[in-house]
Design an enzyme around this catalytic site. Structure first.
Site, PDB file in Angstrom:
ATOM      1  N   HIS A  40       0.839  -1.193   0.000  1.00  0.00           N
ATOM      2  CA  HIS A  40       0.000   0.000   0.000  1.00  0.00           C
ATOM      3  C   HIS A  40       0.876   1.246   0.000  1.00  0.00           C
ATOM      4  CE1 HIS A  40      -4.183  -1.579   1.396  1.00  0.00           C
ATOM      5  NE2 HIS A  40      -3.620  -2.355   0.495  1.00  0.00           N
TER       6      HIS A  40
ATOM      7  N   TYR B  28      -9.832   5.450   7.035  1.00  0.00           N
ATOM      8  CA  TYR B  28     -10.101   5.778   8.438  1.00  0.00           C
ATOM      9  C   TYR B  28     -11.156   6.880   8.442  1.00  0.00           C
ATOM     10  CZ  TYR B  28      -5.731   3.364   9.707  1.00  0.00           C
ATOM     11  OH  TYR B  28      -4.733   2.443   9.884  1.00  0.00           O
TER      12      TYR B  28
ATOM     13  N   PRO C 282      -5.147   0.142  18.409  1.00  0.00           N
ATOM     14  CA  PRO C 282      -4.838  -0.305  17.047  1.00  0.00           C
ATOM     15  C   PRO C 282      -4.941   0.779  15.981  1.00  0.00           C
ATOM     16  CG  PRO C 282      -7.018  -1.054  17.696  1.00  0.00           C
ATOM     17  CD  PRO C 282      -6.405  -0.441  18.917  1.00  0.00           C
TER      18      PRO C 282
ATOM     19  N   LYS D 229       0.321  -0.181  15.075  1.00  0.00           N
ATOM     20  CA  LYS D 229       1.675  -0.247  15.611  1.00  0.00           C
ATOM     21  C   LYS D 229       1.966  -1.462  16.495  1.00  0.00           C
ATOM     22  CE  LYS D 229       3.278   3.338  13.673  1.00  0.00           C
ATOM     23  NZ  LYS D 229       3.134   2.807  12.325  1.00  0.00           N
TER      24      LYS D 229
ATOM     25  N   TYR E  12       3.358   6.548  10.137  1.00  0.00           N
ATOM     26  CA  TYR E  12       2.554   5.405   9.710  1.00  0.00           C
ATOM     27  C   TYR E  12       3.420   4.303   9.093  1.00  0.00           C
ATOM     28  CZ  TYR E  12      -1.692   3.002   8.188  1.00  0.00           C
ATOM     29  OH  TYR E  12      -2.709   2.076   8.021  1.00  0.00           O
TER      30      TYR E  12
END
Length: 394
Positions: A72, A201, A293, A297, A385
């Site tokens: 991704h 998200y 979550p 991580k 990220y």
């Protein structure tokens, strides 16, 4: 029985440490209280940082991941009717993440350990470390009706939040940092095509939502729910209806629903203990720290702990650098606290908090607007990220 490194726990961190040590010629034994089928039945995260992907390749267990994992380059954040994409690759000089389920990582590591004949004890009961403050620690455990003593040089505690490793350290020597959030994540796994080729998200007045996936044909969706919610109260129909309400309209329109393969509710907490070492016992992964979550991580932090301990042990056995052992906790915690901060921040800006007043809600929306509207803000999100660099041992 003797070994160099005794590893408590056969989750991904214990297995990965064992695989790396074996390839380096450092003998190790894994002791696990559950059986392999139980371990492989656990549904867990699946977004791997660049650093963990590289570590799995170094361990020689990346063939299936590289063949079927989904690379991704970015992800989306949705709020106030907007959808903003974080271009990970462009913002981090080419770094990406890999979507590959934790269950599959564990399976690959188990298969690799079986293939080389490394020793593992499953269904072990009464596992207990002894003499961990001496130069001759050992484990005792019961397996197949026999009590076994395992002498070792070092013990790696990879047995999770409820495991015996952290409980073997005197409470007065540990400093505990914890925050429990007033909600959980209701997750649903289904054999349906993902609604998007990247994760979404979503911040919504009704609560947070996440669109994720395990493969091009298997999806994982999450809804923020109250901390006291019961999964039995959530039928598949109720879940899908609520998810559609929280997603942008164009995304909800193309959502493909189907029967759930699994549904569960996970509570959210931030947790860290310091130090992560006591004598010759080292804590790794959930035994030492937990993150919500939201920042993806948890598994990745466990991998960075593994990398740190592995590279220290390479120098201990290869160069006699026992002085480096005392640096383990310090090195790990620097990266852990940065990941804790990012996970806390993502949780804070994306979830609905039951006690938030109008001022707090407006600040949350402004925070999202600022970071996503700023080149520096997007870069900050992206570099956290994909994962901050692993720190060198020296």
């Amino acid at each position: 029985m003797k070994t160099k490194v005794a590893i408590i726990g056969s989750g991904p961190s214990g297995l990965l440490l064992g695989q790396l040590l074996h390839r380096a010629g450092i003998d190790n034994v894994i002791v696990e209280r559950k059986n392999p089928d139980y371990i492989l039945s656990r549904i867990r995260a699946g977004v791997l940082e660049q650093g963990m992907v590289d570590l799995l390749r170094e361990a020689g267990v990346s063939e299936r991941m590289d063949a079927s994992g989904l690379v991704h380059d970015g992800f989306e954040m949705a709020f106030n009717g907007r959808r903003e994409r974080i271009d990970l690759k462009a913002l981090t000089d080419g770094k990406t993440v890999m979507v590959y389920g934790q269950t599959e990582v564990t399976r690959d590591l188990m298969d690799a350990r079986t293939a080389v004949g490394a020793r593992s004890f499953y269904d072990a009961e009464n596992v207990q470390p002894h003499d961990i403050k001496t130069d001759a620690p050992y484990l005792t455990f019961d397996c197949d009706g026999e009590t076994i003593r395992l002498d070792c040089d070092y013990i790696a505690g990879c047995d999770g939040f409820h495991g015996v490793s952290r409980q073997s350290i005197p409470e007065e020597t540990l400093k505990v940092f914890e925050r429990v959030y007033p909600f959980g994540w209701l997750g649903l796994l289904a054999d349906t095509p993902p609604v998007s080729h990247e994760l979404i998200y979503a911040n919504h007045a009704r609560g947070f939502a996440l669109c994720s996936m395990r493969s091009p044909t298997r999806t994982r969706y999450y809804l923020q729910v109250g901390a006291q919610e019961n999964v039995a109260d959530w039928s598949d129909e109720r879940f899908w209806d609520e998810l559609k309400l929280r997603l942008p309209a164009d995304v909800a329109e193309r959502l493909v629903t189907g029967p759930s393969l699994e549904k569960s509710i996970a509570p959210l907490r931030s947790f860290v203990v310091e130090p992560m070492q006591y004598g010759r016992l080292f804590l790794l992964g959930d035994a030492a720290h937990i993150v919500p979550p939201t920042g993806a991580k948890g598994l990745n932090l466990a991998a960075s702990d593994v990398s740190t301990l592995y590279r220290i042990l390479l120098k201990v056995y290869g160069e006699g650098r026992t002085d480096l052992l005392e640096k383990y906790s310090e090195i790990c915690l620097r990266r852990i606290w940065k990941a804790e901060r990012f996970s806390w921040w993502m949780t804070s800006i994306l979830h609905t908090f039951p006690d938030a007043d109008a001022f707090s809600k407006r600040l949350q929306q402004t925070e999202l607007d600022y970071y996503l509207g700023s080149a520096a803000g997007r870069k900050t999100i992206a570099e956290n990220y994909v994962g901050l660099p692993y720190e060198s041992i020296e």
